[in-house]
Design a protein around this motif. Structure first.
Motif, PDB file in Angstrom:
ATOM      1  N   HIS A  74      37.738  30.752 -17.964  1.00  0.00           N
ATOM      2  CA  HIS A  74      37.094  31.540 -19.014  1.00  0.00           C
ATOM      3  C   HIS A  74      35.784  32.182 -18.553  1.00  0.00           C
ATOM      4  CE1 HIS A  74      35.174  32.754 -22.761  1.00  0.00           C
ATOM      5  NE2 HIS A  74      36.368  32.727 -23.304  1.00  0.00           N
TER       6      HIS A  74
ATOM      7  N   ARG B  78      39.173  38.317 -18.407  1.00  0.00           N
ATOM      8  CA  ARG B  78      37.983  38.991 -18.941  1.00  0.00           C
ATOM      9  C   ARG B  78      37.508  40.076 -17.988  1.00  0.00           C
ATOM     10  NH1 ARG B  78      39.287  37.301 -22.811  1.00  0.00           N
ATOM     11  NH2 ARG B  78      38.387  35.785 -24.212  1.00  0.00           N
TER      12      ARG B  78
ATOM     13  N   TYR C  30      30.367  33.475 -25.429  1.00  0.00           N
ATOM     14  CA  TYR C  30      30.506  34.622 -26.346  1.00  0.00           C
ATOM     15  C   TYR C  30      29.204  35.406 -26.371  1.00  0.00           C
ATOM     16  CZ  TYR C  30      34.276  31.466 -27.406  1.00  0.00           C
ATOM     17  OH  TYR C  30      35.363  30.622 -27.266  1.00  0.00           O
TER      18      TYR C  30
ATOM     19  N   HIS D 234      37.467  25.521 -31.959  1.00  0.00           N
ATOM     20  CA  HIS D 234      38.529  26.206 -31.215  1.00  0.00           C
ATOM     21  C   HIS D 234      38.559  27.668 -31.613  1.00  0.00           C
ATOM     22  CE1 HIS D 234      42.878  27.456 -30.735  1.00  0.00           C
ATOM     23  NE2 HIS D 234      42.436  27.318 -29.513  1.00  0.00           N
ATOM     24  N   GLY D 235      38.872  28.535 -30.644  1.00  0.00           N
ATOM     25  CA  GLY D 235      38.886  29.969 -30.915  1.00  0.00           C
ATOM     26  C   GLY D 235      37.472  30.511 -30.833  1.00  0.00           C
ATOM     27  N   GLY D 236      37.384  31.807 -30.787  1.00  0.00           N
ATOM     28  CA  GLY D 236      36.065  32.404 -30.642  1.00  0.00           C
ATOM     29  C   GLY D 236      35.245  32.297 -31.907  1.00  0.00           C
TER      30      GLY D 236
ATOM     31  N   ARG E 183      39.123  22.854 -35.348  1.00  0.00           N
ATOM     32  CA  ARG E 183      40.543  22.568 -35.553  1.00  0.00           C
ATOM     33  C   ARG E 183      40.772  21.801 -36.854  1.00  0.00           C
ATOM     34  NH1 ARG E 183      44.263  23.634 -31.301  1.00  0.00           N
ATOM     35  NH2 ARG E 183      43.274  23.999 -29.304  1.00  0.00           N
TER      36      ARG E 183
ATOM     37  N   SER F  91      37.556  39.292 -25.770  1.00  0.00           N
ATOM     38  CA  SER F  91      38.369  39.033 -26.965  1.00  0.00           C
ATOM     39  C   SER F  91      37.600  39.430 -28.221  1.00  0.00           C
ATOM     40  CB  SER F  91      38.678  37.541 -27.041  1.00  0.00           C
ATOM     41  OG  SER F  91      37.457  36.841 -27.120  1.00  0.00           O
TER      42      SER F  91
ATOM     43  N   PHE G 136      45.129  31.198 -18.468  1.00  0.00           N
ATOM     44  CA  PHE G 136      44.793  31.140 -19.892  1.00  0.00           C
ATOM     45  C   PHE G 136      43.989  32.360 -20.321  1.00  0.00           C
ATOM     46  CE2 PHE G 136      45.297  27.297 -22.597  1.00  0.00           C
ATOM     47  CZ  PHE G 136      45.006  27.890 -23.805  1.00  0.00           C
TER      48      PHE G 136
ATOM     49  N   ARG H  98      43.796  27.392 -37.576  1.00  0.00           N
ATOM     50  CA  ARG H  98      44.008  28.149 -36.331  1.00  0.00           C
ATOM     51  C   ARG H  98      42.742  28.849 -35.903  1.00  0.00           C
ATOM     52  NH1 ARG H  98      46.413  26.422 -33.093  1.00  0.00           N
ATOM     53  NH2 ARG H  98      47.155  28.212 -31.980  1.00  0.00           N
ATOM     54  N   ASN H  99      42.265  29.732 -36.788  1.00  0.00           N
ATOM     55  CA  ASN H  99      41.080  30.521 -36.405  1.00  0.00           C
ATOM     56  C   ASN H  99      40.488  31.190 -37.637  1.00  0.00           C
ATOM     57  OD1 ASN H  99      42.868  32.683 -36.872  1.00  0.00           O
ATOM     58  ND2 ASN H  99      41.883  33.925 -35.303  1.00  0.00           N
TER      59      ASN H  99
ATOM     60  N   LYS I  62      32.721  33.850 -34.503  1.00  0.00           N
ATOM     61  CA  LYS I  62      32.676  35.264 -34.897  1.00  0.00           C
ATOM     62  C   LYS I  62      31.280  35.604 -35.420  1.00  0.00           C
ATOM     63  CE  LYS I  62      36.750  35.493 -33.558  1.00  0.00           C
ATOM     64  NZ  LYS I  62      37.998  35.100 -34.103  1.00  0.00           N
TER      65      LYS I  62
ATOM     66  N   TYR J  38      43.044  38.266 -37.495  1.00  0.00           N
ATOM     67  CA  TYR J  38      41.984  39.030 -36.822  1.00  0.00           C
ATOM     68  C   TYR J  38      41.516  40.139 -37.749  1.00  0.00           C
ATOM     69  CZ  TYR J  38      43.731  36.760 -32.603  1.00  0.00           C
ATOM     70  OH  TYR J  38      44.123  35.815 -31.690  1.00  0.00           O
TER      71      TYR J  38
ATOM     72  N   ARG K 118      46.379  17.623 -29.318  1.00  0.00           N
ATOM     73  CA  ARG K 118      45.874  17.869 -27.972  1.00  0.00           C
ATOM     74  C   ARG K 118      45.388  16.599 -27.282  1.00  0.00           C
ATOM     75  NH1 ARG K 118      46.593  22.027 -26.770  1.00  0.00           N
ATOM     76  NH2 ARG K 118      45.348  21.914 -24.898  1.00  0.00           N
TER      77      ARG K 118
HETATM   78 FE1  DHE Z   1      43.248  28.396 -27.811  1.00  0.00          FE
HETATM   79  C1  DHE Z   1      41.371  31.147 -28.675  1.00  0.00           C
HETATM   80  C2  DHE Z   1      45.767  29.525 -29.802  1.00  0.00           C
HETATM   81  C3  DHE Z   1      45.177  25.803 -26.813  1.00  0.00           C
HETATM   82  C4  DHE Z   1      40.664  27.215 -25.924  1.00  0.00           C
HETATM   83  N1  DHE Z   1      43.543  30.033 -28.983  1.00  0.00           N
HETATM   84  C5  DHE Z   1      42.606  31.012 -29.247  1.00  0.00           C
HETATM   85  C6  DHE Z   1      43.142  31.907 -30.226  1.00  0.00           C
HETATM   86  C7  DHE Z   1      44.387  31.448 -30.569  1.00  0.00           C
HETATM   87  C8  DHE Z   1      44.628  30.272 -29.770  1.00  0.00           C
HETATM   88  C9  DHE Z   1      45.346  32.053 -31.577  1.00  0.00           C
HETATM   89  C10 DHE Z   1      42.436  33.133 -30.765  1.00  0.00           C
HETATM   90  C11 DHE Z   1      41.640  32.735 -31.954  1.00  0.00           C
HETATM   91  C12 DHE Z   1      40.298  33.445 -32.086  1.00  0.00           C
HETATM   92  O1  DHE Z   1      39.541  33.486 -31.114  1.00  0.00           O
HETATM   93  O2  DHE Z   1      40.000  33.912 -33.174  1.00  0.00           O
HETATM   94  N2  DHE Z   1      45.168  27.786 -28.194  1.00  0.00           N
HETATM   95  C13 DHE Z   1      46.026  28.433 -28.987  1.00  0.00           C
HETATM   96  C14 DHE Z   1      47.323  27.789 -28.931  1.00  0.00           C
HETATM   97  O3  DHE Z   1      48.339  28.123 -29.584  1.00  0.00           O
HETATM   98  C15 DHE Z   1      47.253  26.718 -27.926  1.00  0.00           C
HETATM   99  C16 DHE Z   1      48.087  27.116 -26.709  1.00  0.00           C
HETATM  100  C17 DHE Z   1      47.824  25.384 -28.414  1.00  0.00           C
HETATM  101  C18 DHE Z   1      46.985  24.707 -29.460  1.00  0.00           C
HETATM  102  O4  DHE Z   1      46.831  23.512 -29.381  1.00  0.00           O
HETATM  103  O5  DHE Z   1      46.468  25.342 -30.364  1.00  0.00           O
HETATM  104  C19 DHE Z   1      45.764  26.736 -27.604  1.00  0.00           C
HETATM  105  N3  DHE Z   1      42.966  26.784 -26.594  1.00  0.00           N
HETATM  106  C20 DHE Z   1      43.866  25.842 -26.336  1.00  0.00           C
HETATM  107  C21 DHE Z   1      43.353  24.842 -25.438  1.00  0.00           C
HETATM  108  O6  DHE Z   1      43.954  23.833 -24.997  1.00  0.00           O
HETATM  109  C22 DHE Z   1      41.994  25.256 -25.020  1.00  0.00           C
HETATM  110  C23 DHE Z   1      42.022  25.631 -23.553  1.00  0.00           C
HETATM  111  C24 DHE Z   1      40.941  24.168 -25.234  1.00  0.00           C
HETATM  112  C25 DHE Z   1      40.595  23.886 -26.673  1.00  0.00           C
HETATM  113  O7  DHE Z   1      39.474  24.139 -27.050  1.00  0.00           O
HETATM  114  O8  DHE Z   1      41.479  23.435 -27.414  1.00  0.00           O
HETATM  115  C26 DHE Z   1      41.818  26.495 -25.902  1.00  0.00           C
HETATM  116  N4  DHE Z   1      41.381  29.072 -27.360  1.00  0.00           N
HETATM  117  C27 DHE Z   1      40.479  28.434 -26.560  1.00  0.00           C
HETATM  118  C28 DHE Z   1      39.273  29.223 -26.466  1.00  0.00           C
HETATM  119  C29 DHE Z   1      39.483  30.371 -27.235  1.00  0.00           C
HETATM  120  C30 DHE Z   1      40.808  30.234 -27.802  1.00  0.00           C
HETATM  121  C31 DHE Z   1      38.031  28.879 -25.636  1.00  0.00           C
HETATM  122  C32 DHE Z   1      38.538  31.553 -27.447  1.00  0.00           C
HETATM  123  C33 DHE Z   1      38.640  32.473 -26.281  1.00  0.00           C
HETATM  124  C34 DHE Z   1      37.793  33.700 -26.389  1.00  0.00           C
HETATM  125  O9  DHE Z   1      37.151  34.051 -25.420  1.00  0.00           O
HETATM  126  O10 DHE Z   1      37.777  34.350 -27.435  1.00  0.00           O
END
Ligand code: DHE
Length: 502
Positions: A444, A399, A488, A175-177, A192, A501, A396, A217-218, A179, A268, A64
């Motif tokens: 968001h 909500r 969250y 990254h991701g929510g 990450r 989410s 993206f 991933r998460n 929990k 999940y 990224r």
């Molecule tokens: Fe996310 C959640 C995948 C890029 C911010 N993102 C998630 C989830 C997945 C995912 C599978 C759910 C996981 C969970 O919450 O348990 N994200 C991906 C990608 O595949 C993608 C497009 C490319 C990557 O590099 O992974 C991607 N995501 C981003 C970003 O560029 C964001 C905007 C900034 C960052 O932090 O990297 C981003 N992703 C988020 C956020 C959530 C998220 C803030 C949780 C949202 C929520 O409200 O639950």
């Protein structure tokens, strides 16, 4: 001594010799970038680039960050972190060689197996050793956590007064929510780089940490709160932990019956099923995982396509997945494991961000798209797209809240990224478009537990969280924050509220 041992030995010596600040160049004229890396970077980023005090410097983890940005960080440092600038220590050629180097795959295979995971665990406060009474006064069900990716911090916010209670440093690049545990006392963050951090909200303390993988991933927490599951891109593994102390319980190589391995798209928890559901990114399979005698039991479902992003209906009967080709979606019956419908969703739907609500006596779901300025609204009985809303660009996150008549959708990509659409859930029309801070991404949303107020991020280092009245849609307050990404709310998350989410 083999090559790896030599490398580790050399790095060990160099780590001892180096400090957190740039060291005078030991081999100023050396063209060996790897040696330069070991001299200048390994102390914080690890001899194998796996990370340490600083983040991992591997192509997957840097995905990224543009190379030009990485070069700037090496040259100038990163404000408010231990990363100092190297402009006075290294010449331009060395800085650009180092930049190239960290974007190259490592010369040998990196391992993050059971031993590495076990060795990485640190429990700073054993379960039961800290007081059960919160150290602050607030409605514990209406707290928000705000992840600030600008300087890798988290803010705990009182959802009644909208005042910050505490701000603390997180691991690099959450990254991701996050929990929550079912009672809302603990929260688990995933980074990450593979770190899982367990935080005691009542005592405002990190209580345990473990590194589950190199590129994660998460994470998911089981509905009973007993287990945490981590899904990795690198290595190709799922890892099961005891939620109490992050002790590893099971290590699951992710591969099919022929031995081909795969990244995990995400995992999940599926509360009514008492299981975890994971989809694989490189093998057409989805897995349902139950825990038996503290070990994972995997039930495989073969899918018609490779799945990326996915979502569930409220009863967790169906998985709604986005095909990796970005051209359609599929509905999989989780009991029979078969595909029951195909969805015409051509713009790479971001299903992880989908929400559902009642519309004219039936349940509908809505999802934004990564590659199209559109929001698809789908009838969850017939699986037909009943409406496609045109937006001002790809989005993206979406909500809402059961108590609100509106759903909010950002326009994350393109020239209109500073705009946010508000959709009336009963007319299925966009009724208002806000532009809270022209020129800065607005993205968001998360509602408070009552659905009366909501928070929207101004996604910028000099950003803010904006508080809106959910009914009048009027702005009430701005709380300055450093690139706040997700918010969250405890109540919404632990009750699997339909507008957020899970
Ligand atoms: Fe996310 C959640 C995948 C890029 C911010 N993102 C998630 C989830 C997945 C995912 C599978 C759910 C996981 C969970 O919450 O348990 N994200 C991906 C990608 O595949 C993608 C497009 C490319 C990557 O590099 O992974 C991607 N995501 C981003 C970003 O560029 C964001 C905007 C900034 C960052 O932090 O990297 C981003 N992703 C988020 C956020 C959530 C998220 C803030 C949780 C949202 C929520 O409200 O639950």
């Amino acid at each position: 001594m083999n090559l790896n041992q030599t490398r580790t030995h050399l790095a060990g010596i160099l780590i001892l010799a180096s400090s957190l600040m740039p060291t005078p160049l030991l081999a100023a004229t050396s063209s060996d970038t790897e040696t330069l890396y070991l001299q200048q970077c390994a102390a914080c980023h690890g001899p194998d680039r796996l990370g340490g005090m600083g983040p991992a410097l591997l192509p997957e983890n840097l995905g990224r960050l543009k190379a030009s940005q990485a070069e700037k960080v090496i040259r100038e440092g990163r404000p408010a972190t231990q990363m100092a600038g190297y402009a006075k220590i290294l010449n331009d050629q060395q800085i650009s060689a180092l930049t190239d180097f960290i974007y190259q795959p490592p010369s040998h295979e990196l391992k993050w197996g059971e031993a590495e995971i076990r060795n990485s665990r640190e429990v700073s406060h054993a379960q039961g050793s800290l007081p059960d009474k919160p150290v602050f006064d607030a409605d514990l069900m209406n707290l928000f956590l705000v992840v600030e990716i600008g300087d890798h911090h988290v803010t705990l916010l009182n959802g009644d007064t909208m005042e910050p209670i505490h701000r603390f440093a997180s691991r690099f690049a959450l990254h991701g929510g996050p929990k929550y545990s079912p009672d809302g006392r603990y929260v688990y963050f995933g980074s990450r780089d593979g770190w899982i951090t367990k935080y005691d909200i009542y005592n405002l303390k990190v209580v345990a940490e473990v590194r589950a993988g190199i590129n994660m991933r998460n994470i998911a927490v089981s509905a009973d709160g007993h287990y945490v599951m981590a899904a990795n891109y690198l290595p190709h593994t799922l890892v099961l932990f005891n939620a109490a102390n992050l002790e590893m319980l099971d290590f699951i190589p992710v591969q099919n019956s022929q031995g081909d391995s795969s990244r995990v798209s995400a995992v999940y928890t599926a509360p009514p099923r008492g299981s975890f559901i994971a989809a694989l990114k490189d093998i057409p399979e989805a897995w349902e995982i139950t825990v038996e005698n503290r070990k994972a039991a995997v039930r495989r479902m073969t899918t018609d396509t490779l799945l990326d992003d996915f979502f569930f209906d409220p009863g967790y009967q169906h998985l709604i997945g986005a095909a990796r080709d970005g051209k359609h979606g599929v509905v999989i019956d989780l009991d029979s494991g078969t595909t029951t419908a195909e969805l015409p969703l051509p713009g790479m739907p971001h299903l992880g961000s989908g929400i559902t609500w009642e519309y004219e006596g039936r349940r509908v779901m809505a999802t934004p798209h990564f590659r199209a300025g559109a929001i698809s609204i789908i009838d969850m009985d017939t699986w037909e797209v009943i409406k496609t809303l045109e937006t001002e660009g790809p989005g993206f996150f979406m909500r809402s809240h059961e108590n609100s008549r509106y759903a909010w959708a950002d326009v994350f990509f393109g020239p209109n990224a500073d705009k946010v659409h508000i959709i009336d859930k009963q007319t299925l029309e966009i009724v208002k478009t806000l532009q809270p801070e022209p020129g800065k991404v607005a993205a968001h949303v998360e509602f408070d537990r009552h659905g009366e107020k909501l928070l929207l991020s101004i996604w910028d280092d000099d950003g803010a969280v904006i508080v809106y009245d959910a009914d009048s849609l009027e702005e009430e307050k701005r709380i300055p924050m450093k690139k706040p990404s997700g918010k969250y709310n405890v109540w919404n998350k632990i009750n699997y509220e339909e507008g957020t989410s899970h």
